[in-house]
Every structure is written in structure tokens, then in C-alpha cells.
Design a protein around this motif. Structure first.
Motif, mmCIF file in Angstrom:
data_model
loop_
_atom_site.group_PDB
_atom_site.id
_atom_site.type_symbol
_atom_site.label_atom_id
_atom_site.label_comp_id
_atom_site.label_asym_id
_atom_site.label_seq_id
_atom_site.Cartn_x
_atom_site.Cartn_y
_atom_site.Cartn_z
ATOM 1 N N ARG A 120 -5.057 1.628 -2.847
ATOM 2 C CA ARG A 120 -4.887 0.632 -3.897
ATOM 3 C C ARG A 120 -3.788 -0.323 -3.485
ATOM 4 O O ARG A 120 -2.686 0.101 -3.120
ATOM 5 C CB ARG A 120 -4.527 1.305 -5.226
ATOM 6 C CG ARG A 120 -5.689 2.079 -5.829
ATOM 7 C CD ARG A 120 -6.749 1.157 -6.394
ATOM 8 N NE ARG A 120 -7.883 1.899 -6.948
ATOM 9 C CZ ARG A 120 -8.874 1.335 -7.632
ATOM 10 N NH1 ARG A 120 -8.855 0.043 -7.855
ATOM 11 N NH2 ARG A 120 -9.880 2.055 -8.085
ATOM 12 N N LEU A 121 -4.073 -1.601 -3.560
ATOM 13 C CA LEU A 121 -3.118 -2.620 -3.150
ATOM 14 C C LEU A 121 -2.469 -3.262 -4.361
ATOM 15 O O LEU A 121 -3.119 -3.452 -5.405
ATOM 16 C CB LEU A 121 -3.814 -3.717 -2.331
ATOM 17 C CG LEU A 121 -4.016 -3.475 -0.831
ATOM 18 C CD1 LEU A 121 -4.956 -2.302 -0.582
ATOM 19 C CD2 LEU A 121 -4.524 -4.730 -0.153
ATOM 20 N N LYS A 122 -1.214 -3.601 -4.209
ATOM 21 C CA LYS A 122 -0.509 -4.417 -5.188
ATOM 22 C C LYS A 122 -0.027 -5.665 -4.467
ATOM 23 O O LYS A 122 0.524 -5.586 -3.367
ATOM 24 C CB LYS A 122 0.679 -3.662 -5.783
ATOM 25 C CG LYS A 122 0.283 -2.463 -6.638
ATOM 26 C CD LYS A 122 1.512 -1.793 -7.242
ATOM 27 C CE LYS A 122 1.117 -0.610 -8.113
ATOM 28 N NZ LYS A 122 2.304 0.059 -8.704
ATOM 29 N N THR A 123 -0.245 -6.812 -5.082
ATOM 30 C CA THR A 123 0.190 -8.064 -4.471
ATOM 31 C C THR A 123 1.406 -8.614 -5.205
ATOM 32 O O THR A 123 1.649 -8.269 -6.363
ATOM 33 C CB THR A 123 -0.935 -9.115 -4.491
ATOM 34 O OG1 THR A 123 -1.307 -9.376 -5.856
ATOM 35 C CG2 THR A 123 -2.156 -8.602 -3.724
ATOM 36 N N ILE A 162 0.881 -1.173 0.000
ATOM 37 C CA ILE A 162 0.000 0.000 0.000
ATOM 38 C C ILE A 162 0.915 1.217 0.000
ATOM 39 O O ILE A 162 1.644 1.444 0.970
ATOM 40 C CB ILE A 162 -0.926 0.033 1.221
ATOM 41 C CG1 ILE A 162 -1.766 -1.252 1.312
ATOM 42 C CG2 ILE A 162 -1.846 1.256 1.156
ATOM 43 C CD1 ILE A 162 -2.639 -1.325 2.555
ATOM 44 N N GLY A 163 0.907 1.942 -1.088
ATOM 45 C CA GLY A 163 1.853 3.044 -1.218
ATOM 46 C C GLY A 163 3.266 2.496 -1.291
ATOM 47 O O GLY A 163 3.585 1.668 -2.144
ATOM 48 N N ASN A 164 4.117 2.921 -0.375
ATOM 49 C CA ASN A 164 5.491 2.427 -0.330
ATOM 50 C C ASN A 164 5.715 1.386 0.762
ATOM 51 O O ASN A 164 6.849 0.960 0.978
ATOM 52 C CB ASN A 164 6.458 3.603 -0.115
ATOM 53 C CG ASN A 164 6.455 4.581 -1.281
ATOM 54 O OD1 ASN A 164 6.397 4.180 -2.439
ATOM 55 N ND2 ASN A 164 6.495 5.874 -0.968
ATOM 56 N N ASP A 165 4.649 1.004 1.428
ATOM 57 C CA ASP A 165 4.775 0.081 2.553
ATOM 58 C C ASP A 165 4.398 -1.335 2.151
ATOM 59 O O ASP A 165 3.388 -1.558 1.470
ATOM 60 C CB ASP A 165 3.885 0.531 3.714
ATOM 61 C CG ASP A 165 4.289 1.897 4.254
ATOM 62 O OD1 ASP A 165 5.505 2.151 4.328
ATOM 63 O OD2 ASP A 165 3.389 2.694 4.584
ATOM 64 N N ILE A 166 5.212 -2.300 2.578
ATOM 65 C CA ILE A 166 4.997 -3.716 2.273
ATOM 66 C C ILE A 166 4.497 -4.424 3.532
ATOM 67 O O ILE A 166 5.039 -4.246 4.623
ATOM 68 C CB ILE A 166 6.293 -4.379 1.773
ATOM 69 C CG1 ILE A 166 6.788 -3.672 0.503
ATOM 70 C CG2 ILE A 166 6.063 -5.857 1.493
ATOM 71 C CD1 ILE A 166 8.121 -4.184 0.016
#
Length: 294
Positions: free
Chosen positions: A59-62, A33-37
């Protein structure tokens, strides 16, 4: 105590309480989320917070799990001295399955007296969770390593997966619908109903106009399937991404027509599928005679 371990990934969308209670190891997928994992910890409170954030614009990236991470996970399990069965989501849904196979090939020579079985489950989300739960239950009842694998392979295609999505823009971002289709669908209030066929993909079964009608269509499909089998004591899992009211409506409809069914469990959807389909995703999973469209 069993002389083998059944392990899974966070994409089984099982609750952390269940995983801990049954001592089922899981490997977490990560999301950004953003720059956080973050690691997917399978906790209900984490899922609720994530969907609340997505409602506000997060917005999430997996990310897939790579060979190194799988290898470390498998080595840790095998160091227990037990054989291992590992279940992740369908290979058609993520390259992670291929990475798990590669890692297993590298790890097996280090433990020549033990077995490591990587199952292509052809399931995702709560369907994968149901497969894990049923195999674990049989393990706890004393079924052997090879017998549990045989049971899983014979029954994995009997788990129905039904979904409806509230926001087409998430499917557009994942490449499952075109920009034009997403725009037109949003303007016409189209809600796709999806399912998982025998091939283990996530496909569109029907496009319904209106959320209420989409939820009704899913409910009708479930009722249709249950009429075709003896559903006495059958368990049904309903997972939702911040749409508890719809989940409760589906449960009520099933219970009303089939009071003989067993537990109808409602839990929050896991992060990985939710990230790609968005808040409002509603899913129903259950054993039936086979995977059908209607």
C-alpha cells in the motif's frame, strides 16, 4: 535554443526517457511503502515494480510537495538566467498547486528581471503530460514565452481524460466512494468510469458492471469523440497500471476505425494516480473539441 524553460512534476506521467531527451526539468512527488520513502523517478521499470508490489499487497501513501521544496526547485531553474513556465496537476487534485504559488511569490523578488509562470493546468496524469509535450514542442519550434502560455491556456480544456478503475477499495481509501458503496460495488463487480471535467476534478461518469464492459465503454467514448473532429495525425496516449492487454485492445479498436490517427502511445501510469486508484487503472488521453461524458 529557447530563452525560457518549461518544467513540470512527476505527476505529468511522462516517461523519464522523454523528459531527458527534451531536457524538461521535473520535480518528483514522494511516496511511502511501509517505512521507506521514495521519489517518483518517472522510470518505466520503477512503475512496473510498484504495480507488481501492489498486486502482492503493498500500500502506497503519497505526499504533497511543500513550499520549501518548490522554492528550491524554482530557484535552481531561475539561476540559469531563463524565464520559467511550470505545469503541475490541477489545483483541485492537490494542495501542491497552492504551495507552488506561495513558493513562486517568495522566489520572484530574488529574480526581478525574470518571469516565473505557474499554470493551473486543470489536467492530471497523461492529460497533463500531453499539455507539457505540446507546449514543449512549440517552444522547440521557436514560439515565445507569452505565446506558449497563451496556447496552453487556450487548449488545456481540449484534452479528454478517461479512466476506469478495477478495484473500488482504492477509491474508498481515498474518500471517493463510501465503505458501503465499495462493498456493494465489489460484490456486483461494478467498475466506475471516471473523467476530468472543466473544473479539473476527477469525477465518476458512469458505473459499469464488469471490467470488459468498462473498457468497451471507454473505447466507445473515445471513438465517439474522434468521429466529431478531424483526427488525422492526432496523437493518443494510453496509460495503464499493470493491464497492458486492455491498453492494447483499446489501441487496436481506435486504429481499426481511425487508421489516419497518428501515434497511439502506450506507457505505464505514474505512481501518484496509481497509488490512489490501484493496479488495473486504464486511462486514455487525447485532444478533442472539449471534455465530454459520452
Amino acid at each position: 535554443m529557447a530563452d525560457y524553460i518549461i518544467a513540470t512534476s512527476s505527476t505529468s506521467d511522462l516517461t523519464r526517457d522523454w523528459l531527458d531527451e527534451h531536457r524538461v526539468p521535473f520535480i518528483p512527488y514522494t511516496y511511502t511503502i511501509g517505512n521507506d520513502i521514495y521519489e517518483d523517478d518517472c522510470r518505466e521499470e520503477s512503475r512496473a515494480a510498484i504495480y507488481a508490489g501492489m498486486r502482492k499487497g503493498d500500500r502506497l501513501k503519497t505526499s504533497m510537495i511543500n513550499e520549501v521544496v518548490y522554492g528550491d526547485f524554482f530557484r535552481k531553474l531561475l539561476k540559469s538566467g531563463k524565464d520559467v513556465i511550470f505545469l503541475d496537476m490541477s489545483k483541485k487534485m492537490s494542495v501542491s498547486y497552492k504551495n507552488a504559488l506561495s513558493a513562486a511569490e517568495q522566489v520572484r523578488p530574488l529574480f526581478p528581471d525574470q518571469k516565473l509562470y505557474i499554470m493551473d493546468t486543470l489536467c492530471i496524469s497523461g492529460g497533463l503530460g500531453m499539455l507539457v509535450q505540446n507546449m514543449v514542442s512549440r517552444m522547440e519550434d521557436g514560439m515565445g514565452f507569452d505565446e506558449v502560455i497563451e496556447w496552453g491556456e487556450a487548449n488545456k480544456l481540449k484534452i479528454a481524460h478517461r479512466f476506469t478503475v478495477d478495484d473500488l477499495n482504492y477509491l474508498k481509501a481515498g474518500g471517493r466512494v463510501s465503505n458501503a458503496s465499495a462493498l456493494v460495488g465489489s460484490l456486483l463487480n461494478i467498475k466506475p468510469v471516471l473523467y476530468v471535467p472543466d473544473g479539473g476534478t476527477l469525477d465518476v461518469a458512469k458505473k459499469i458492471r464488469g471490467r470488459k464492459n468498462a473498457v468497451k465503454f471507454i473505447t466507445d467514448c473515445v471513438l465517439h469523440d474522434l468521429r466529431a473532429v478531424d483526427c488525422t495525425g492526432a496523437e493518443i496516449h494510453i496509460l495503464h497500471a499493470d493491464c497492458l492487454g486492455d491498453a492494447e485492445l483499446v489501441r487496436s479498436a481506435i486504429r481499426s476505425e481511425f487508421p489516419e490517427v497518428g501515434k497511439i502511445e502506450i506507457t505505464s501510469l505514474g505512481v501518484v494516480i496509481g497509488a490512489h486508484c490501484g493496479p488495473g487503472l486504464l486511462t486514455v488521453f487525447y485532444f478533442c473539441g472539449g471534455r465530454t461524458l459520452e
